[in-house]
Design a protein around this motif. Structure first.
Motif, mmCIF file in Angstrom:
data_model
loop_
_atom_site.group_PDB
_atom_site.id
_atom_site.type_symbol
_atom_site.label_atom_id
_atom_site.label_comp_id
_atom_site.label_asym_id
_atom_site.label_seq_id
_atom_site.Cartn_x
_atom_site.Cartn_y
_atom_site.Cartn_z
ATOM 1 N N VAL A 30 -5.201 -10.647 -45.018
ATOM 2 C CA VAL A 30 -6.163 -9.755 -44.369
ATOM 3 C C VAL A 30 -7.042 -10.492 -43.357
ATOM 4 C CG1 VAL A 30 -6.222 -8.036 -46.218
ATOM 5 C CG2 VAL A 30 -7.778 -10.000 -46.319
ATOM 6 N N PHE A 31 -7.347 -11.754 -43.621
ATOM 7 C CA PHE A 31 -8.212 -12.499 -42.710
ATOM 8 C C PHE A 31 -7.470 -12.974 -41.449
ATOM 9 C CE2 PHE A 31 -6.682 -15.450 -45.991
ATOM 10 C CZ PHE A 31 -6.053 -16.417 -45.219
ATOM 11 N N GLU A 32 -6.148 -12.787 -41.422
ATOM 12 C CA GLU A 32 -5.370 -13.192 -40.262
ATOM 13 C C GLU A 32 -5.329 -12.131 -39.164
ATOM 14 O OE1 GLU A 32 -2.128 -16.262 -42.240
ATOM 15 O OE2 GLU A 32 -1.650 -14.115 -42.229
ATOM 16 N N TYR A 33 -5.785 -10.919 -39.483
ATOM 17 C CA TYR A 33 -5.818 -9.867 -38.475
ATOM 18 C C TYR A 33 -6.979 -10.116 -37.513
ATOM 19 C CZ TYR A 33 -2.390 -7.135 -41.083
ATOM 20 O OH TYR A 33 -1.250 -6.713 -41.699
ATOM 21 N N PRO A 34 -6.829 -9.765 -36.245
ATOM 22 C CA PRO A 34 -7.932 -9.953 -35.293
ATOM 23 C C PRO A 34 -9.141 -9.129 -35.713
ATOM 24 C CG PRO A 34 -6.218 -8.570 -34.335
ATOM 25 C CD PRO A 34 -5.646 -9.135 -35.599
ATOM 26 N N SER A 35 -10.331 -9.688 -35.575
ATOM 27 C CA SER A 35 -11.546 -8.992 -36.028
ATOM 28 C C SER A 35 -11.935 -7.846 -35.105
ATOM 29 C CB SER A 35 -12.709 -9.975 -36.147
ATOM 30 O OG SER A 35 -12.979 -10.572 -34.895
ATOM 31 N N SER A 36 -11.367 -7.813 -33.912
ATOM 32 C CA SER A 36 -11.581 -6.694 -32.996
ATOM 33 C C SER A 36 -10.264 -6.375 -32.308
ATOM 34 C CB SER A 36 -12.663 -7.022 -31.965
ATOM 35 O OG SER A 36 -12.289 -8.129 -31.173
ATOM 36 N N CYS A 71 -15.299 -3.167 -34.379
ATOM 37 C CA CYS A 71 -14.832 -4.424 -34.957
ATOM 38 C C CYS A 71 -14.935 -4.344 -36.479
ATOM 39 C CB CYS A 71 -15.646 -5.600 -34.422
ATOM 40 S SG CYS A 71 -17.392 -5.531 -34.836
ATOM 41 N N ARG A 72 -14.441 -5.360 -37.141
ATOM 42 C CA ARG A 72 -14.412 -5.385 -38.603
ATOM 43 C C ARG A 72 -15.817 -5.366 -39.198
ATOM 44 N NH1 ARG A 72 -10.329 -9.613 -40.027
ATOM 45 N NH2 ARG A 72 -11.968 -11.064 -39.396
ATOM 46 N N ALA A 175 -18.872 -5.235 -48.978
ATOM 47 C CA ALA A 175 -18.564 -4.421 -47.802
ATOM 48 C C ALA A 175 -17.589 -5.144 -46.877
ATOM 49 C CB ALA A 175 -19.848 -4.072 -47.050
ATOM 50 N N MET A 176 -17.787 -6.442 -46.690
ATOM 51 C CA MET A 176 -16.896 -7.200 -45.811
ATOM 52 C C MET A 176 -15.502 -7.340 -46.435
ATOM 53 S SD MET A 176 -18.072 -7.857 -42.879
ATOM 54 C CE MET A 176 -16.755 -8.989 -42.397
ATOM 55 N N SER A 177 -15.442 -7.467 -47.759
ATOM 56 C CA SER A 177 -14.132 -7.544 -48.417
ATOM 57 C C SER A 177 -13.335 -6.273 -48.189
ATOM 58 C CB SER A 177 -14.305 -7.793 -49.919
ATOM 59 O OG SER A 177 -14.888 -9.048 -50.162
ATOM 60 N N TYR A 178 -13.984 -5.130 -48.416
ATOM 61 C CA TYR A 178 -13.319 -3.856 -48.190
ATOM 62 C C TYR A 178 -13.007 -3.665 -46.709
ATOM 63 C CZ TYR A 178 -13.954 -2.106 -52.950
ATOM 64 O OH TYR A 178 -13.877 -1.926 -54.307
ATOM 65 N N CYS A 182 -9.496 -2.545 -45.040
ATOM 66 C CA CYS A 182 -9.420 -1.299 -44.270
ATOM 67 C C CYS A 182 -9.082 -1.559 -42.807
ATOM 68 C CB CYS A 182 -10.740 -0.534 -44.376
ATOM 69 S SG CYS A 182 -11.114 0.051 -46.039
ATOM 70 N N TRP A 183 -9.649 -2.618 -42.256
ATOM 71 C CA TRP A 183 -9.360 -2.961 -40.860
ATOM 72 C C TRP A 183 -7.885 -3.333 -40.697
ATOM 73 C CZ3 TRP A 183 -12.007 -2.458 -36.392
ATOM 74 C CH2 TRP A 183 -11.517 -3.127 -35.266
ATOM 75 N N ALA A 184 -7.342 -4.085 -41.654
ATOM 76 C CA ALA A 184 -5.926 -4.470 -41.595
ATOM 77 C C ALA A 184 -5.026 -3.241 -41.681
ATOM 78 C CB ALA A 184 -5.605 -5.454 -42.720
ATOM 79 N N LEU A 185 -5.350 -2.309 -42.577
ATOM 80 C CA LEU A 185 -4.562 -1.079 -42.689
ATOM 81 C C LEU A 185 -4.661 -0.247 -41.416
ATOM 82 C CD1 LEU A 185 -5.356 -0.056 -46.378
ATOM 83 C CD2 LEU A 185 -3.107 -0.685 -45.480
#
Length: 377
Positions: A30-36, A71-72, A175-178, A182-185
């Protein structure tokens, strides 16, 4: 707790169907996805979030329309602001707060409450966290300590702080974990739509524990190109059935068009006779007529209900039923939603007033009826 007494760190590891869904699409962390990402931000801003765990509820969709996260990190704020403890902060989603003396208006995360207590008590972060926990449990001595330290201006903020502390909220880390998930999905739905729905069908929909009825997800998958078994089984002769008959037989339907007979029709006049059962604040306003497929619904107390119906492909209406607006419609909704009959309902129809707010369309219901396979309920 025993962990605190022994100075241990406690780590909660929870099963999460959203992770299973994501793993079925990609093995990327999940942390490999771009934050924006522009496409992901547009998807969230347009509330195209059906199928994204934690983002698809009607309440979350309203928050996304208001905040339009780009953004995430901004998505984390949207996820936190719909929690019960953030009711006051939600009231400012549409109006920027500039008065810094009312910091309790901005309490969204647990961390915000800790910072506010620190500023009032001039104490350490650890002491502020202990006081926050005391607040959440209604500890009288903790409450009194803070009140003794407050200025007359700050004192009126205390009830708001208490309201925040005593209800369920997110800390920033949660919140950041979720938000990462959610951002990755959302990213995968924006960039890899068909695979998103293929994985959803096995990881989420197959479990049966979803916000919406199964047809909502199956319909989205078919529109994205996911193959349905009925499409290759010619002997079923699916297209000889109407779309509503297909839905009642299989729980979904084939083809590009929505179920026949679903609509939102505006401009129907509000006759004087209906004013007796509806609120005076709507007197003289034009009614709309609606008919659609039940997607989800929930009763609040014994006088309010929220129902979401589908009226077109990816087009949903939120219905608000209240005793104040229409006692008759409220009674109908409550009697059905608190009984097993609600499982048999597939079509919802009625009249009401269209309300638009920040791009979110809803209907204040005046009259309401339900229909199932055997006719009107």
């Amino acid at each position: 707790s025993d962990c605190q007494k022994k100075r241990y760190f406690k780590i909660d590891i929870l099963a999460n169907r959203g992770l299973t869904h994501l793993w079925g699409i990609s093995h990327k962390q999940v942390f490999e996805y771009p934050s924006s990402d522009d496409a992901t931000a547009k998807l969230l801003g347009d509330c195209d979030v059906i199928g994204i765990l934690y983002c698809e509820s009607p309440a979350m969709k309203k928050a996304l329309r208001a905040l339009r996260p780009t953004c995430r990190r901004e998505l984390a704020l949207a996820l936190a602001i719909i929690r019960p403890s953030s009711r006051i902060a939600r009231s400012h989603m549409f109006t920027p707060v500039t008065n810094s003396s009312h910091k309790s208006d901005l309490l969204v995360f647990d961390d915000d409450a800790i910072e506010y207590i620190q500023s009032v008590m001039q104490c350490t972060e650890a002491e502020a966290e202990t006081m926050r926990k005391g607040f959440s449990k209604g500890n009288a001595s903790t409450i009194q300590k803070l009140q003794d330290k407050t200025t007359p201006t700050q004192e009126k903020d205390i009830p708001k702080l208490l309201e925040h502390a005593s209800k369920y909220s997110f800390c920033k880390s949660h919140a950041m974990s979720y938000a990462h998930l959610c951002w990755a999905l959302a990213y995968e739905k924006a960039h890899n739509t068909k695979r998103f729905w293929e994985s959803h069908g096995t990881a989420i929909a197959a479990e049966g524990q979803t916000v919406y009825r199964p047809w909502v997800y199956k319909r989205a998958g078919i529109l994205a190109g996911v193959h349905a078994p009925q499409q290759s089984q010619k002997f079923l002769d699916g297209y000889s059935l109407s779309r509503l008959e297909q839905y009642r037989n299989w729980g979904f339907w084939l083809g590009p068009e929505f179920v026949e007979g679903c609509f939102l029709e505006s401009g129907v006049r509000h006759h004087a006779s209906s004013n007796r059962s509806s609120g005076n604040q709507s007197k003289g306003q034009p009614l709309c007529r609606f008919r659609g497929l039940w997607a989800t619904g929930r009763a609040f107390g014994r006088s309010k209900a929220f129902i979401t119906i589908g009226v077109g492909n990816s087009e949903f209406l939120d219905l608000f039923v209240s005793e104040q607006q229409s006692p008759a419609a409220s009674q109908v909704a409550q009697s059905f939603m608190r009984s097993t009959l609600v499982k048999k309902v597939d079509v919802v129809q009625g009249t009401g007033f269209v309300r638009n707010f920040q791009g979110s369309k809803s209907i204040e219901v005046v009259s309401l009826s339900f229909e199932g396979p055997e006719g009107q309920e």
